[in-house]
Design a protein around this motif. Sequence first.
Motif, PDB file in Angstrom:
ATOM      1  N   TYR A   1     -17.941  11.945  45.883  1.00 37.37           N
ATOM      2  CA  TYR A   1     -18.440  10.847  45.595  1.00 37.37           C
ATOM      3  C   TYR A   1     -17.862   9.638  45.729  1.00 37.37           C
ATOM      4  CZ  TYR A   1     -22.050   8.137  42.936  1.00 37.37           C
ATOM      5  OH  TYR A   1     -22.961   7.111  42.594  1.00 37.37           O
ATOM      6  N   HIS A   2     -16.721   9.772  44.910  1.00 38.40           N
ATOM      7  CA  HIS A   2     -15.677   8.060  44.618  1.00 38.40           C
ATOM      8  C   HIS A   2     -14.815   8.066  46.418  1.00 38.40           C
ATOM      9  CE1 HIS A   2     -16.872   6.654  41.574  1.00 38.40           C
ATOM     10  NE2 HIS A   2     -17.226   7.936  41.131  1.00 38.40           N
ATOM     11  N   PHE A   3     -14.549   8.858  47.442  1.00 36.78           N
ATOM     12  CA  PHE A   3     -14.151   8.704  48.158  1.00 36.78           C
ATOM     13  C   PHE A   3     -13.321   7.241  48.454  1.00 36.78           C
ATOM     14  CE2 PHE A   3     -13.019   8.302  53.043  1.00 36.78           C
ATOM     15  CZ  PHE A   3     -12.740   9.492  52.522  1.00 36.78           C
ATOM     16  N   PHE A   4     -14.570   6.080  48.529  1.00 31.62           N
ATOM     17  CA  PHE A   4     -13.995   5.284  49.512  1.00 31.62           C
ATOM     18  C   PHE A   4     -12.738   4.604  48.187  1.00 31.62           C
ATOM     19  CE2 PHE A   4     -17.998   5.655  52.454  1.00 31.62           C
ATOM     20  CZ  PHE A   4     -17.385   5.812  53.415  1.00 31.62           C
ATOM     21  N   ASP A   5     -13.172   4.277  46.947  1.00 28.45           N
ATOM     22  CA  ASP A   5     -12.397   3.215  46.007  1.00 28.45           C
ATOM     23  C   ASP A   5     -10.816   4.700  46.188  1.00 28.45           C
ATOM     24  OD1 ASP A   5     -14.254   1.658  46.141  1.00 28.45           O
ATOM     25  OD2 ASP A   5     -15.828   2.779  44.226  1.00 28.45           O
TER      26      ASP A   5
ATOM     27  N   PHE B   1      -5.520   5.703  46.407  1.00 31.07           N
ATOM     28  CA  PHE B   1      -4.091   6.987  47.228  1.00 31.07           C
ATOM     29  C   PHE B   1      -2.905   6.527  47.627  1.00 31.07           C
ATOM     30  CE2 PHE B   1      -6.867  10.356  45.554  1.00 31.07           C
ATOM     31  CZ  PHE B   1      -7.217  10.311  44.261  1.00 31.07           C
ATOM     32  N   GLU B   2      -3.639   5.146  48.714  1.00 29.97           N
ATOM     33  CA  GLU B   2      -2.455   4.890  49.669  1.00 29.97           C
ATOM     34  C   GLU B   2      -1.971   3.162  49.277  1.00 29.97           C
ATOM     35  OE1 GLU B   2      -2.699   2.670  54.316  1.00 29.97           O
ATOM     36  OE2 GLU B   2      -5.246   3.059  53.051  1.00 29.97           O
TER      37      GLU B   2
ATOM     38  N   ASN C   1      -2.254  21.817  51.561  1.00 29.10           N
ATOM     39  CA  ASN C   1      -3.735  22.210  52.447  1.00 29.10           C
ATOM     40  C   ASN C   1      -4.577  22.143  52.533  1.00 29.10           C
ATOM     41  OD1 ASN C   1      -1.476  20.249  53.786  1.00 29.10           O
ATOM     42  ND2 ASN C   1      -0.783  22.285  55.465  1.00 29.10           N
ATOM     43  N   LYS C   2      -5.525  21.673  51.062  1.00 30.55           N
ATOM     44  CA  LYS C   2      -6.809  22.152  50.982  1.00 30.55           C
ATOM     45  C   LYS C   2      -7.801  20.489  50.189  1.00 30.55           C
ATOM     46  CE  LYS C   2      -6.371  23.279  46.330  1.00 30.55           C
ATOM     47  NZ  LYS C   2      -7.041  24.253  45.461  1.00 30.55           N
ATOM     48  N   GLU C   3      -8.728  20.409  50.964  1.00 35.22           N
ATOM     49  CA  GLU C   3      -9.604  19.789  49.924  1.00 35.22           C
ATOM     50  C   GLU C   3      -9.430  19.417  48.424  1.00 35.22           C
ATOM     51  OE1 GLU C   3     -13.972  20.318  50.986  1.00 35.22           O
ATOM     52  OE2 GLU C   3     -13.517  19.349  53.267  1.00 35.22           O
ATOM     53  N   VAL C   4      -9.348  18.169  47.703  1.00 34.94           N
ATOM     54  CA  VAL C   4      -8.884  17.512  46.430  1.00 34.94           C
ATOM     55  C   VAL C   4     -10.343  16.015  46.367  1.00 34.94           C
ATOM     56  CG1 VAL C   4      -7.375  16.044  47.469  1.00 34.94           C
ATOM     57  CG2 VAL C   4      -7.440  17.014  45.463  1.00 34.94           C
ATOM     58  N   THR C   5     -11.081  16.894  44.905  1.00 34.97           N
ATOM     59  CA  THR C   5     -11.976  16.075  44.639  1.00 34.97           C
ATOM     60  C   THR C   5     -11.065  14.799  43.978  1.00 34.97           C
ATOM     61  OG1 THR C   5     -11.498  17.236  41.976  1.00 34.97           O
ATOM     62  CG2 THR C   5     -13.593  18.177  43.955  1.00 34.97           C
ATOM     63  N   SER C   6     -11.645  13.936  43.762  1.00 37.16           N
ATOM     64  CA  SER C   6     -10.619  12.662  42.991  1.00 37.16           C
ATOM     65  C   SER C   6     -10.098  13.318  41.549  1.00 37.16           C
ATOM     66  CB  SER C   6     -11.528  11.667  42.671  1.00 37.16           C
ATOM     67  OG  SER C   6     -12.400  10.975  43.943  1.00 37.16           O
ATOM     68  N   GLU C   7     -11.240  14.201  40.622  1.00 37.33           N
ATOM     69  CA  GLU C   7     -10.909  14.857  39.082  1.00 37.33           C
ATOM     70  C   GLU C   7      -9.595  15.645  39.709  1.00 37.33           C
ATOM     71  OE1 GLU C   7     -13.827  14.664  40.734  1.00 37.33           O
ATOM     72  OE2 GLU C   7     -15.694  13.999  39.761  1.00 37.33           O
ATOM     73  N   GLU C   8      -9.202  15.991  40.367  1.00 35.87           N
ATOM     74  CA  GLU C   8      -8.431  16.989  40.836  1.00 35.87           C
ATOM     75  C   GLU C   8      -7.216  16.689  40.614  1.00 35.87           C
ATOM     76  OE1 GLU C   8     -10.040  21.053  42.426  1.00 35.87           O
ATOM     77  OE2 GLU C   8     -10.108  19.714  43.644  1.00 35.87           O
TER      78      GLU C   8
ATOM     79  N   LYS D   1     -13.661   8.456  33.180  1.00 36.58           N
ATOM     80  CA  LYS D   1     -14.604   7.959  33.511  1.00 36.58           C
ATOM     81  C   LYS D   1     -15.643   8.932  34.723  1.00 36.58           C
ATOM     82  CE  LYS D   1     -14.014   4.653  37.039  1.00 36.58           C
ATOM     83  NZ  LYS D   1     -13.731   3.434  38.133  1.00 36.58           N
ATOM     84  N   PRO D   2     -17.005   8.962  34.319  1.00 34.93           N
ATOM     85  CA  PRO D   2     -17.432   9.618  35.010  1.00 34.93           C
ATOM     86  C   PRO D   2     -17.243   9.746  36.344  1.00 34.93           C
ATOM     87  CG  PRO D   2     -19.032   8.214  33.591  1.00 34.93           C
ATOM     88  CD  PRO D   2     -17.339   7.892  33.652  1.00 34.93           C
TER      89      PRO D   2
END
Length: 151
Positions: free
Chosen positions: A29-33, A38-39, A81-88, A143-144
């Motif tokens: 959900y928060h990919f863009f932010d 992270f960059e 080497n796998k997808e990660v959510t913001s929470e993780e 944060k949610p």
Amino acid sequence: MEKELNKLLADLVVEYHKLQSFHWYLKGYHFFDDHKKFEEYYGDIADAVDGVAENMLKLGLKPESTMKGFMALSTIEEAKNKEVTSEEAYEIILKDFKQLLDEVKSVKALAEKDDVYVTSNLMDDYIELFSKAEWMVGEETKKPHFPGQDA
């Protein structure tokens, strides 16, 4: 001093690559932010890697410069080497930043003890960096992250 600085350098290099992996593999959900955040973090870590290595060279010490050497010294775990959510990702980053903050404080104490003030001063910069980052990431983990999720 060389041993402690090389361990810090190794942990910074591994953290850099972990943050870059999270940047690449981030989903949700928060990919863009979070992608941009992270960059920013791995840019800060890249500057710290260079700062520690240059400090070592100024002191006549030999910084590690191989991935094999970094992996042998680092206690920071690599990303998978796998997808990660913001929470993780934020939970992992918070743990890592706490560890890095402890490390730079230890290096500062050693530098002070040995009257290596140029290193002590550099560690002050990293204490500020990781203290602020730890605080901010800690707030982010509260944060949610999904619509309808309660705080």
